[in-house]
Each structure stands twice: as C-alpha cells, then as structure tokens.
Design a protein around this motif. Structure first.
Motif, PDB file in Angstrom:
ATOM      1  N   ARG A 172       0.827  -1.211   0.000  1.00 25.65           N
ATOM      2  CA  ARG A 172       0.000   0.000   0.000  1.00 25.65           C
ATOM      3  C   ARG A 172       0.861   1.262   0.000  1.00 25.65           C
ATOM      4  NH1 ARG A 172      -2.043   3.708   3.546  1.00 25.65           N
ATOM      5  NH2 ARG A 172      -4.208   4.330   3.250  1.00 25.65           N
ATOM      6  N   THR A 173       1.912   1.279   0.823  1.00 23.80           N
ATOM      7  CA  THR A 173       2.785   2.447   0.923  1.00 23.80           C
ATOM      8  C   THR A 173       3.486   2.720  -0.399  1.00 23.80           C
ATOM      9  OG1 THR A 173       3.146   1.888   3.244  1.00 23.80           O
ATOM     10  CG2 THR A 173       4.667   3.465   2.257  1.00 23.80           C
ATOM     11  N   ARG A 174       3.905   1.679  -1.074  1.00 24.37           N
ATOM     12  CA  ARG A 174       4.575   1.845  -2.373  1.00 24.37           C
ATOM     13  C   ARG A 174       3.625   2.462  -3.390  1.00 24.37           C
ATOM     14  NH1 ARG A 174       6.227  -2.485  -6.707  1.00 24.37           N
ATOM     15  NH2 ARG A 174       7.555  -1.213  -8.011  1.00 24.37           N
ATOM     16  N   ILE A 175       2.374   2.019  -3.374  1.00 24.40           N
ATOM     17  CA  ILE A 175       1.390   2.557  -4.317  1.00 24.40           C
ATOM     18  C   ILE A 175       1.151   4.039  -4.040  1.00 24.40           C
ATOM     19  CG2 ILE A 175      -1.016   2.436  -5.075  1.00 24.40           C
ATOM     20  CD1 ILE A 175      -0.825  -0.604  -4.424  1.00 24.40           C
ATOM     21  N   ILE A 176       1.029   4.412  -2.773  1.00 23.77           N
ATOM     22  CA  ILE A 176       0.826   5.817  -2.417  1.00 23.77           C
ATOM     23  C   ILE A 176       2.023   6.647  -2.870  1.00 23.77           C
ATOM     24  CG2 ILE A 176       0.596   7.435  -0.488  1.00 23.77           C
ATOM     25  CD1 ILE A 176      -1.098   5.245   0.899  1.00 23.77           C
ATOM     26  N   ASN A 177       3.230   6.132  -2.662  1.00 25.83           N
ATOM     27  CA  ASN A 177       4.425   6.846  -3.124  1.00 25.83           C
ATOM     28  C   ASN A 177       4.435   6.994  -4.640  1.00 25.83           C
ATOM     29  OD1 ASN A 177       5.479   7.279  -0.571  1.00 25.83           O
ATOM     30  ND2 ASN A 177       6.625   5.368  -0.570  1.00 25.83           N
ATOM     31  N   MET A 178       3.961   5.989  -5.348  1.00 21.50           N
ATOM     32  CA  MET A 178       3.910   6.066  -6.803  1.00 21.50           C
ATOM     33  C   MET A 178       2.859   7.072  -7.271  1.00 21.50           C
ATOM     34  SD  MET A 178       4.553   2.094  -7.824  1.00 21.50           S
ATOM     35  CE  MET A 178       4.855   2.346  -9.572  1.00 21.50           C
ATOM     36  N   ILE A 179       1.792   7.232  -6.491  1.00 24.05           N
ATOM     37  CA  ILE A 179       0.804   8.278  -6.798  1.00 24.05           C
ATOM     38  C   ILE A 179       1.443   9.649  -6.591  1.00 24.05           C
ATOM     39  CG2 ILE A 179      -1.363   9.350  -6.063  1.00 24.05           C
ATOM     40  CD1 ILE A 179      -2.352   6.512  -5.340  1.00 24.05           C
ATOM     41  N   LEU A 180       2.172   9.793  -5.498  1.00 27.64           N
ATOM     42  CA  LEU A 180       2.832  11.072  -5.206  1.00 27.64           C
ATOM     43  C   LEU A 180       3.907  11.395  -6.241  1.00 27.64           C
ATOM     44  CD1 LEU A 180       3.108  10.760  -1.322  1.00 27.64           C
ATOM     45  CD2 LEU A 180       1.540  12.219  -2.620  1.00 27.64           C
ATOM     46  N   ASP A 181       4.569  10.371  -6.778  1.00 28.39           N
ATOM     47  CA  ASP A 181       5.590  10.561  -7.818  1.00 28.39           C
ATOM     48  C   ASP A 181       4.977  10.699  -9.209  1.00 28.39           C
ATOM     49  OD1 ASP A 181       7.551  10.349  -5.926  1.00 28.39           O
ATOM     50  OD2 ASP A 181       7.977   8.235  -6.324  1.00 28.39           O
ATOM     51  N   GLU A 182       3.660  10.617  -9.285  1.00 32.49           N
ATOM     52  CA  GLU A 182       2.897  10.718 -10.531  1.00 32.49           C
ATOM     53  C   GLU A 182       3.138   9.539 -11.468  1.00 32.49           C
ATOM     54  OE1 GLU A 182       3.408  14.584 -12.281  1.00 32.49           O
ATOM     55  OE2 GLU A 182       2.781  15.609 -10.454  1.00 32.49           O
ATOM     56  N   SER A 183       3.526   8.391 -10.900  1.00 31.55           N
ATOM     57  CA  SER A 183       3.634   7.178 -11.702  1.00 31.55           C
ATOM     58  C   SER A 183       2.256   6.568 -11.901  1.00 31.55           C
ATOM     59  CB  SER A 183       4.542   6.162 -11.010  1.00 31.55           C
ATOM     60  OG  SER A 183       5.838   6.676 -10.898  1.00 31.55           O
ATOM     61  N   TYR A 184       1.386   6.732 -10.910  1.00 36.09           N
ATOM     62  CA  TYR A 184      -0.010   6.309 -10.986  1.00 36.09           C
ATOM     63  C   TYR A 184      -0.892   7.535 -10.821  1.00 36.09           C
ATOM     64  CZ  TYR A 184       0.983   1.282 -10.438  1.00 36.09           C
ATOM     65  OH  TYR A 184       1.402   0.002 -10.612  1.00 36.09           O
ATOM     66  N   ILE A 185      -2.104   7.434 -11.371  1.00 35.37           N
ATOM     67  CA  ILE A 185      -3.075   8.512 -11.218  1.00 35.37           C
ATOM     68  C   ILE A 185      -3.943   8.188 -10.015  1.00 35.37           C
ATOM     69  CG2 ILE A 185      -5.022   9.704 -12.284  1.00 35.37           C
ATOM     70  CD1 ILE A 185      -3.781   8.867 -15.011  1.00 35.37           C
ATOM     71  N   VAL A 226      16.944  -5.548 -20.770  1.00 36.05           N
ATOM     72  CA  VAL A 226      15.850  -4.640 -20.477  1.00 36.05           C
ATOM     73  C   VAL A 226      15.827  -3.565 -21.548  1.00 36.05           C
ATOM     74  CG1 VAL A 226      14.908  -2.996 -18.820  1.00 36.05           C
ATOM     75  CG2 VAL A 226      16.038  -5.063 -18.003  1.00 36.05           C
ATOM     76  N   VAL A 227      14.678  -3.390 -22.180  1.00 40.16           N
ATOM     77  CA  VAL A 227      14.510  -2.393 -23.221  1.00 40.16           C
ATOM     78  C   VAL A 227      13.552  -1.333 -22.696  1.00 40.16           C
ATOM     79  CG1 VAL A 227      13.754  -1.957 -25.579  1.00 40.16           C
ATOM     80  CG2 VAL A 227      14.837  -4.138 -24.998  1.00 40.16           C
ATOM     81  N   VAL A 228      14.028  -0.095 -22.563  1.00 40.94           N
ATOM     82  CA  VAL A 228      13.185   0.990 -22.098  1.00 40.94           C
ATOM     83  C   VAL A 228      12.466   1.575 -23.292  1.00 40.94           C
ATOM     84  CG1 VAL A 228      13.128   3.215 -20.932  1.00 40.94           C
ATOM     85  CG2 VAL A 228      14.755   1.477 -20.184  1.00 40.94           C
ATOM     86  N   ILE A 229      11.135   1.531 -23.254  1.00 38.20           N
ATOM     87  CA  ILE A 229      10.323   2.000 -24.363  1.00 38.20           C
ATOM     88  C   ILE A 229       9.887   3.438 -24.142  1.00 38.20           C
ATOM     89  CG2 ILE A 229       8.166   1.619 -25.622  1.00 38.20           C
ATOM     90  CD1 ILE A 229       8.462  -1.340 -24.833  1.00 38.20           C
ATOM     91  N   ASP A 230       9.570   3.779 -22.911  1.00 40.86           N
ATOM     92  CA  ASP A 230       9.043   5.102 -22.609  1.00 40.86           C
ATOM     93  C   ASP A 230       9.428   5.470 -21.187  1.00 40.86           C
ATOM     94  OD1 ASP A 230       7.651   7.472 -22.788  1.00 40.86           O
ATOM     95  OD2 ASP A 230       5.682   6.570 -22.442  1.00 40.86           O
ATOM     96  N   ILE A 231       9.575   6.754 -20.937  1.00 35.73           N
ATOM     97  CA  ILE A 231       9.845   7.243 -19.585  1.00 35.73           C
ATOM     98  C   ILE A 231       8.728   8.196 -19.221  1.00 35.73           C
ATOM     99  CG2 ILE A 231      11.405   8.575 -18.128  1.00 35.73           C
ATOM    100  CD1 ILE A 231      13.691   7.666 -19.934  1.00 35.73           C
ATOM    101  N   ARG A 232       7.984   7.855 -18.194  1.00 35.78           N
ATOM    102  CA  ARG A 232       6.935   8.744 -17.696  1.00 35.78           C
ATOM    103  C   ARG A 232       7.508   9.514 -16.527  1.00 35.78           C
ATOM    104  NH1 ARG A 232       1.051   6.418 -17.677  1.00 35.78           N
ATOM    105  NH2 ARG A 232       1.008   8.182 -16.253  1.00 35.78           N
ATOM    106  N   MET A 233       7.696  10.802 -16.737  1.00 42.39           N
ATOM    107  CA  MET A 233       8.328  11.634 -15.734  1.00 42.39           C
ATOM    108  C   MET A 233       7.650  12.994 -15.742  1.00 42.39           C
ATOM    109  SD  MET A 233      12.369  12.736 -15.557  1.00 42.39           S
ATOM    110  CE  MET A 233      13.003  11.112 -15.222  1.00 42.39           C
TER     111      MET A 233
END
Length: 123
Positions: free
Chosen positions: A22-35, A73-80
């Motif tokens: 749960r904490t990781r998901i919240i951090n990813m929301i704060l980092d704008e990785s998730y909406i 590992v092939v990076v296709i896109d960077i969401r930042m």
C-alpha cells in the motif's frame, strides 16, 4: 471508509489486485507514476491503472526479454513529470562540464605534440 470517487478504487483494493505494498502505491501516486488522489483521508487510484503496466499490455514502459543466459531490459518510454525532467537535464548539463574540460585539455595536449612534431620535421 468513504465511497470511492467515480472511476476510482481504493488503494487497498488495488494493492490486493496487483499484489503490491500500500505504501509503495501511495508513493507512486505522489511521484505521478499512478493517477490517484486522497479524498477524506483515504487514498484512491484510477481504476484504469489496473491494466496499465502488465506484461501483456503493449503500452508497457519496460519490456524484459530473456534469451536463456542473460536478461535484456529495453526501455520503451519514460513517464516523468515535467519539472523532474527539467531538473534531470540541468544535472546532466552540469555533469557534462568536467568531461568537456577534460576533453579540451586532451585535445590541447594532442595538438601541441602534433604541432611540435610536424614543426621539427618541417623546420
């Protein structure tokens, strides 16, 4: 627990579906990785995020290929976020300054040696 906003699910439900912390998901929301967003003290995430990032999805940001002996590992896109990208570019430019200075001095030494060598042959 309050009712989830339309088109969103609770972070707890998302964590169970994705088998994540749960904490990781919240951090990813704060980092704008998730909406997602916080409503009345509870965190919610856009329900469309459930399908995003799975290996079967063609929009996956990272694809891992295995050839049996090593992984690639092939990076296709960077969401930042934009501001993070600007900060990254500034750090990159600052880090490039010492490399430019070093290459300048190597070129200077090389041209000096070459000039002295050609000058002694000609003159």
């Amino acid at each position: 627990m309050a009712e989830a906003p339309i088109g969103m699910i609770s972070v707890e439900d998302f964590a169970k579906i994705k088998d994540m912390n749960r904490t990781r998901i919240i951090n990813m929301i704060l980092d704008e990785s998730y909406i997602g967003k916080k409503v009345d003290g509870e965190w919610y995430i856009d329900s469309a995020e459930i399908n995003r990032g799975s290996t079967s999805n063609s929009d996956s940001a990272v694809r891992i290929q295995s050839n049996g002996t090593s992984n690639e590992v092939v990076v296709i896109d960077i969401r930042m976020p934009f501001i993070s990208m600007v900060i990254f570019m500034i750090k990159f430019v600052i880090a490039a300054i010492p490399a430019t200075i070093i290459l300048f001095f190597i070129g200077f030494v090389f041209t000096t040696i070459l000039g002295v060598s050609i000058g002694s042959i000609i003159g």
